[in-house]
Design an enzyme around this catalytic site. Structure first.
Site, PDB file in Angstrom:
ATOM      1  N   CYS A  71     -17.625  18.354  -8.657  1.00 25.58           N
ATOM      2  CA  CYS A  71     -18.114  17.163  -7.950  1.00 25.58           C
ATOM      3  C   CYS A  71     -17.171  16.913  -6.790  1.00 25.58           C
ATOM      4  O   CYS A  71     -16.673  17.862  -6.192  1.00 25.58           O
ATOM      5  CB  CYS A  71     -18.201  15.961  -8.897  1.00 25.58           C
ATOM      6  SG  CYS A  71     -16.625  15.453  -9.602  1.00 25.58           S
TER       7      CYS A  71
ATOM      8  N   SER B 237     -11.202   9.517   7.288  1.00 24.64           N
ATOM      9  CA  SER B 237     -12.380   8.893   6.671  1.00 24.64           C
ATOM     10  C   SER B 237     -12.192   7.392   6.439  1.00 24.64           C
ATOM     11  O   SER B 237     -13.120   6.710   6.025  1.00 24.64           O
ATOM     12  CB  SER B 237     -12.701   9.584   5.341  1.00 24.64           C
ATOM     13  OG  SER B 237     -11.680   9.318   4.398  1.00 24.64           O
ATOM     14  N   ASN B 238     -10.980   6.872   6.682  1.00 24.13           N
ATOM     15  CA  ASN B 238     -10.751   5.427   6.534  1.00 24.13           C
ATOM     16  C   ASN B 238     -11.210   4.654   7.763  1.00 24.13           C
ATOM     17  O   ASN B 238     -11.503   3.466   7.696  1.00 24.13           O
ATOM     18  CB  ASN B 238      -9.249   5.126   6.364  1.00 24.13           C
ATOM     19  CG  ASN B 238      -8.622   5.762   5.145  1.00 24.13           C
ATOM     20  OD1 ASN B 238      -7.451   6.113   5.171  1.00 24.13           O
ATOM     21  ND2 ASN B 238      -9.390   5.924   4.077  1.00 24.13           N
TER      22      ASN B 238
ATOM     23  N   CYS C 247     -16.251   3.233  -4.085  1.00 27.44           N
ATOM     24  CA  CYS C 247     -16.731   3.377  -2.708  1.00 27.44           C
ATOM     25  C   CYS C 247     -16.610   4.824  -2.246  1.00 27.44           C
ATOM     26  O   CYS C 247     -17.409   5.300  -1.453  1.00 27.44           O
ATOM     27  CB  CYS C 247     -15.953   2.469  -1.773  1.00 27.44           C
ATOM     28  SG  CYS C 247     -16.437   0.749  -1.948  1.00 27.44           S
TER      29      CYS C 247
ATOM     30  N   ASP D 270      -9.485  -1.429  -4.815  1.00 25.16           N
ATOM     31  CA  ASP D 270     -10.798  -0.821  -4.994  1.00 25.16           C
ATOM     32  C   ASP D 270     -10.948  -0.179  -6.366  1.00 25.16           C
ATOM     33  O   ASP D 270     -11.869   0.568  -6.601  1.00 25.16           O
ATOM     34  CB  ASP D 270     -11.043   0.226  -3.895  1.00 25.16           C
ATOM     35  CG  ASP D 270     -10.002   1.327  -3.935  1.00 25.16           C
ATOM     36  OD1 ASP D 270      -9.055   1.236  -4.752  1.00 25.16           O
ATOM     37  OD2 ASP D 270     -10.115   2.286  -3.156  1.00 25.16           O
TER      38      ASP D 270
ATOM     39  N   GLN E 219     -13.736   4.401   9.630  1.00 25.44           N
ATOM     40  CA  GLN E 219     -15.086   3.834   9.727  1.00 25.44           C
ATOM     41  C   GLN E 219     -15.102   2.354   9.311  1.00 25.44           C
ATOM     42  O   GLN E 219     -16.007   1.624   9.648  1.00 25.44           O
ATOM     43  CB  GLN E 219     -16.024   4.707   8.856  1.00 25.44           C
ATOM     44  CG  GLN E 219     -17.305   4.083   8.384  1.00 25.44           C
ATOM     45  CD  GLN E 219     -17.202   3.580   6.949  1.00 25.44           C
ATOM     46  OE1 GLN E 219     -16.101   3.403   6.414  1.00 25.44           O
ATOM     47  NE2 GLN E 219     -18.331   3.354   6.318  1.00 25.44           N
ATOM     48  N   ARG E 220     -14.108   1.917   8.572  1.00 19.32           N
ATOM     49  CA  ARG E 220     -14.107   0.516   8.112  1.00 19.32           C
ATOM     50  C   ARG E 220     -12.725  -0.130   8.111  1.00 19.32           C
ATOM     51  O   ARG E 220     -12.621  -1.348   8.148  1.00 19.32           O
ATOM     52  CB  ARG E 220     -14.692   0.428   6.689  1.00 19.32           C
ATOM     53  CG  ARG E 220     -13.853   1.149   5.657  1.00 19.32           C
ATOM     54  CD  ARG E 220     -14.606   1.459   4.387  1.00 19.32           C
ATOM     55  NE  ARG E 220     -13.745   2.206   3.479  1.00 19.32           N
ATOM     56  CZ  ARG E 220     -13.429   3.493   3.640  1.00 19.32           C
ATOM     57  NH1 ARG E 220     -13.898   4.180   4.671  1.00 19.32           N
ATOM     58  NH2 ARG E 220     -12.627   4.112   2.796  1.00 19.32           N
TER      59      ARG E 220
ATOM     60  N   ASP F 290       0.871  -1.177   0.000  1.00 15.01           N
ATOM     61  CA  ASP F 290       0.000   0.000   0.000  1.00 15.01           C
ATOM     62  C   ASP F 290       0.908   1.227   0.000  1.00 15.01           C
ATOM     63  O   ASP F 290       1.930   1.237   0.660  1.00 15.01           O
ATOM     64  CB  ASP F 290      -0.892   0.018   1.247  1.00 15.01           C
ATOM     65  CG  ASP F 290      -2.194   0.782   1.018  1.00 15.01           C
ATOM     66  OD1 ASP F 290      -3.266   0.226   1.310  1.00 15.01           O
ATOM     67  OD2 ASP F 290      -2.129   1.942   0.560  1.00 15.01           O
TER      68      ASP F 290
END
Ligand SMILES: [Zn+2]
Length: 393
Positions: free
Chosen positions: A351, A78-79, A197, A139, A81-82, A71
């Site tokens: 966006c 924000s990572n 995601c 992902d 959460q999972r 990686d």
């Protein structure tokens, strides 16, 4: 279908290892031989994110002797959460380093190999060749096809998983014994058709459901027990709470693993193969992309602009650029957005990251708004360079 074990057993287990793995050792199918195979096994986990987190933690706890982690990213708030292998104090730290520290804490007997790099066509073959099995937690489609191609070319099995909102999928691809990813998905989806995601969201705990299937299958392959998920696609619906599996056949015409393969080495450019954005979007954005800071300047100077946020309403609720009107991308694609655009103002689209707004820009320019532009990097760039007090997501 049962397959022979992938790995030869290690010579012996130490007293410490016997104590640690006793709940495995008393399962007849695993036993001493199975645990010794795990000890000898070398498993690479591609990505220490949503799927990689539970996968690495259970592979480590199970006693896989060598665990590779690849990686290049850093841990973001924000990572958390999972991506449960990382904690609050790891924010800002390299994911591979953070994950390695957790693995060592779970099981110091594991030999952790850190690949703190992006997986590329230059390094993938060399990195993969050092492992018995790959667990794919990527992902994005470009990396997914590259992982598949490298695994097939090297004759290695890999356990694949994917997650989106409440839906998960998993399978084992091993061209020697069954289909590869290209047999199932010969073509990447058109750019912009399948949201990531980051765009569409994912229920955190879904990662555990799919990641644990991946580890389950990895252990079965390494030790040669049970009926592996080769030639089957497991589909999980967390809202219905249903698992079902469908047969996936090897495609005799597969360009990679079929009878007469036309792909006999890695592609030069997987990003181009999967197309980050469509040709129309790339063309529209060329010369018509402004930065978040330029947008801020335009607003400060009171320029006559009409700022449109093309994300979804729930994203707009999380964070939005002041003055933006929400018109989701779908309304541009079906044409209904056009009547909402004023003719006497310069249209500025944005966006989250710039991909969806480029797609919408192509539609807007096609409709005659020649001076329309979009914001490169979108909201993420606005938060970073204009107003860091806003939340990122
Ligand atoms: Zn194939």
């Amino acid at each position: 279908m049962s397959l022979p074990p992938l790995v030869e057993p290690a010579a012996e287990l130490t007293v410490d290892e016997v104590r640690r793995y006793s709940r495995h050792l008393i399962i007849p199918d695993v036993g001493m031989a199975g645990q010794k195979r795990l000890k000898n096994a070398k498993v690479l986990c591609v990505g220490a994110g949503g799927l990689g987190s539970p996968a690495l933690m259970y592979l480590a706890a199970a006693g896989v002797g060598t665990l590779g982690i690849i990686d290049f990213d850093v841990v973001d708030e924000s990572n958390l959460q999972r991506q449960i292998i990382h904690g609050q104090s790891d924010v800002g730290r390299l994911k591979a380093e953070s994950a390695a520290a957790s693995v060592r804490e779970i099981n110091p007997l594991v030999d952790v190999v850190i690949h703190n790099t992006a997986l590329t066509t230059e390094n993938v073959m060399e990195i993969f060749s050092g492992y018995d099995l790959i667990v794919d937690g990527t992902d994005n489609f470009a990396t997914r096809y590259m992982v598949n191609d490298a695994a097939v070319l090297l004759g290695k099995p890999y356990v694949w998983g994917s997650i989106y909102r409440f839906d998960g999928q998993a399978s084992v691809f091993w061209a020697e014994h069954g289909p590869c990813y290209r047999c199932l998905y010969p073509e990447p989806p058109p750019p912009g058709m399948v949201p990531s995601c980051a765009e569409g969201g994912v229920l955190g705990v879904l990662c555990a459901s799919i990641g644990s299937i991946q580890v389950n299958e990895a252990i079965k392959l390494l030790t040669g027990i049970g009926d592996p998920l080769v030639g089957r696609l497991m589909i999980y619906d967390a809202l219905e709470m249903k698992y079902r599996d469908v047969k996936v056949r090897k495609d005799p015409e597969c360009v990679l693993c079929g009878k007469n393969p036309s792909v006999t080495q890695l592609l030069d450019d997987y990003e181009a193969f999967c197309g980050a954005i469509s040709d129309e979007a790339a063309q529209a954005a060329s010369g018509s992309t402004i930065t978040a800071l330029e947008l801020k300047d335009m607003q400060d100077r009171g320029e006559n602009i009409f700022l449109v946020d093309v994300r979804e309403p729930n994203e707009y609720e999380i964070v939005s650029i002041p003055g933006a009107t929400l018109i989701p991308k779908g309304e541009f694609l079906n044409g209904s957005a056009l009547e909402k655009l004023p003719q006497d103002k310069k249209i500025v689209l944005h966006c989250k990251s710039g991909a969806r707004s480029a797609e919408a820009l192509a539609v807007v320019k096609d409709a005659g708004f020649a001076d329309a532009v979009h914001v490169g990097g979108g909201v993420l760039s606005w938060v970073k360079s204009v107003d860091p007090s806003l939340p990122s997501y």
